[in-house]
Scaffold this motif. Structure first.
Motif, PDB file in Angstrom:
ATOM      1  N   SER A  74     -39.000  62.401  57.813  1.00  0.00           N
ATOM      2  CA  SER A  74     -38.168  61.235  57.460  1.00  0.00           C
ATOM      3  C   SER A  74     -39.026  60.050  57.030  1.00  0.00           C
ATOM      4  O   SER A  74     -38.711  59.372  56.040  1.00  0.00           O
ATOM      5  CB  SER A  74     -37.287  60.831  58.646  1.00  0.00           C
ATOM      6  N   ALA A  77     -40.339  60.764  53.536  1.00  0.00           N
ATOM      7  CA  ALA A  77     -39.290  60.582  52.526  1.00  0.00           C
ATOM      8  C   ALA A  77     -39.052  59.099  52.282  1.00  0.00           C
ATOM      9  O   ALA A  77     -38.891  58.664  51.131  1.00  0.00           O
ATOM     10  CB  ALA A  77     -37.998  61.270  52.964  1.00  0.00           C
ATOM     11  N   GLN A  81     -39.705  57.033  48.746  1.00  0.00           N
ATOM     12  CA  GLN A  81     -38.600  56.324  48.107  1.00  0.00           C
ATOM     13  C   GLN A  81     -39.128  55.130  47.306  1.00  0.00           C
ATOM     14  O   GLN A  81     -38.555  54.754  46.287  1.00  0.00           O
ATOM     15  CB  GLN A  81     -37.606  55.847  49.175  1.00  0.00           C
ATOM     16  N   THR A 120     -46.760  66.716  54.303  1.00  0.00           N
ATOM     17  CA  THR A 120     -45.810  66.284  53.277  1.00  0.00           C
ATOM     18  C   THR A 120     -46.530  65.475  52.203  1.00  0.00           C
ATOM     19  O   THR A 120     -46.294  65.664  51.005  1.00  0.00           O
ATOM     20  CB  THR A 120     -44.671  65.458  53.920  1.00  0.00           C
ATOM     21  N   ASN A 131     -39.675  66.838  44.040  1.00  0.00           N
ATOM     22  CA  ASN A 131     -38.764  65.800  44.525  1.00  0.00           C
ATOM     23  C   ASN A 131     -39.153  65.428  45.957  1.00  0.00           C
ATOM     24  O   ASN A 131     -39.276  66.311  46.810  1.00  0.00           O
ATOM     25  CB  ASN A 131     -37.327  66.323  44.457  1.00  0.00           C
ATOM     26  N   PRO A 132     -39.330  64.145  46.250  1.00  0.00           N
ATOM     27  CA  PRO A 132     -39.791  63.746  47.589  1.00  0.00           C
ATOM     28  C   PRO A 132     -38.827  64.133  48.709  1.00  0.00           C
ATOM     29  O   PRO A 132     -39.259  64.457  49.815  1.00  0.00           O
ATOM     30  CB  PRO A 132     -39.942  62.232  47.505  1.00  0.00           C
ATOM     31  N   TYR A 133     -37.538  64.123  48.405  1.00  0.00           N
ATOM     32  CA  TYR A 133     -36.577  64.529  49.436  1.00  0.00           C
ATOM     33  C   TYR A 133     -36.650  66.030  49.672  1.00  0.00           C
ATOM     34  O   TYR A 133     -36.619  66.494  50.817  1.00  0.00           O
ATOM     35  CB  TYR A 133     -35.156  64.106  49.060  1.00  0.00           C
ATOM     36  N   ASN A 135     -39.267  67.869  49.180  1.00  0.00           N
ATOM     37  CA  ASN A 135     -40.541  68.054  49.873  1.00  0.00           C
ATOM     38  C   ASN A 135     -40.358  67.869  51.380  1.00  0.00           C
ATOM     39  O   ASN A 135     -40.742  68.722  52.183  1.00  0.00           O
ATOM     40  CB  ASN A 135     -41.572  67.068  49.317  1.00  0.00           C
ATOM     41  N   SER A 136     -39.736  66.775  51.772  1.00  0.00           N
ATOM     42  CA  SER A 136     -39.532  66.494  53.195  1.00  0.00           C
ATOM     43  C   SER A 136     -38.589  67.510  53.836  1.00  0.00           C
ATOM     44  O   SER A 136     -38.836  67.979  54.955  1.00  0.00           O
ATOM     45  CB  SER A 136     -38.979  65.079  53.379  1.00  0.00           C
ATOM     46  N   ILE A 137     -37.531  67.862  53.142  1.00  0.00           N
ATOM     47  CA  ILE A 137     -36.561  68.837  53.679  1.00  0.00           C
ATOM     48  C   ILE A 137     -37.216  70.212  53.820  1.00  0.00           C
ATOM     49  O   ILE A 137     -36.998  70.913  54.819  1.00  0.00           O
ATOM     50  CB  ILE A 137     -35.299  68.893  52.793  1.00  0.00           C
TER      51      ILE A 137
END
Length: 167
Positions: A74, A77, A81, A120, A131-133, A135-137
């Motif tokens: 989190s 991410a 952002q 990450t 995509n950073p999201y 990647n985190s997911i």
């Protein structure tokens, strides 16, 4: 002479690690093929970190890993952002992550959260188009694969210590 308990634990860790790697690779490949090997590695590392000698210790480790990974993913991410990867940014995100764990009174989770930030961030530096999201997911999901397989192993294939406790 090697004890039966030691052989059991060694075999259990080896089997769970290999399965975690296998499923981590195939899961990640479905979403982002270039990072599939790292996805498998991350799942395998999670299984090694979580799997302990007893069910109780494994469950405690699983909760710590889950919360630490969630916080680290989190925070990464959130960083992405606003900013692209940089070493300074990685350091700042780790600083903020450790501080957040301290504020939440869960300092033991800070190590695992920081490791998640590192993996990450490194993935973002290796694959800037990721995509950073996502990647985190993916990092969180891969960790959950290792955790789930460790939990299944300790329940379906209990150690001698767990069998003794139930008698």
């Amino acid at each position: 002479m090697i004890e039966r308990r030691s052989l059991h634990m060694a075999l259990q860790v080896a089997v769970v690690t290999v399965l975690s790697f296998y499923f981590g690779v195939h899961f990640t490949q479905f979403f982002q093929g270039e990072s599939a090997g790292i996805g498998g590695l991350w799942a395998a590392i999670s299984s090694i970190v979580v799997l302990q000698a007893t069910q109780k210790a494994t469950i405690e480790s699983a909760w710590m890993r889950t919360l630490g990974t969630l916080i680290g993913a989190s925070m990464s991410a959130l960083y992405f952002q606003f900013f692209p990867f940089s070493l300074l940014g990685m350091g700042a995100t780790i600083f903020a992550t450790v501080l957040l764990c301290e504020i939440l009174h869960i300092p033991d989770n800070a190590r695992l959260a920081s490791i998640t930030v590192c993996i990450t961030m490194v993935m973002a530096s290796m694959h800037p188009s990721l995509n950073p999201y996502l990647n985190s997911i993916l990092r969180f999901s891969e960790s959950m694969i290792g955790i789930a397989l460790s939990m299944a192993a300790i329940v379906l294939w209990p150690t001698d210590a767990d069998v003794q406790d139930k008698k």
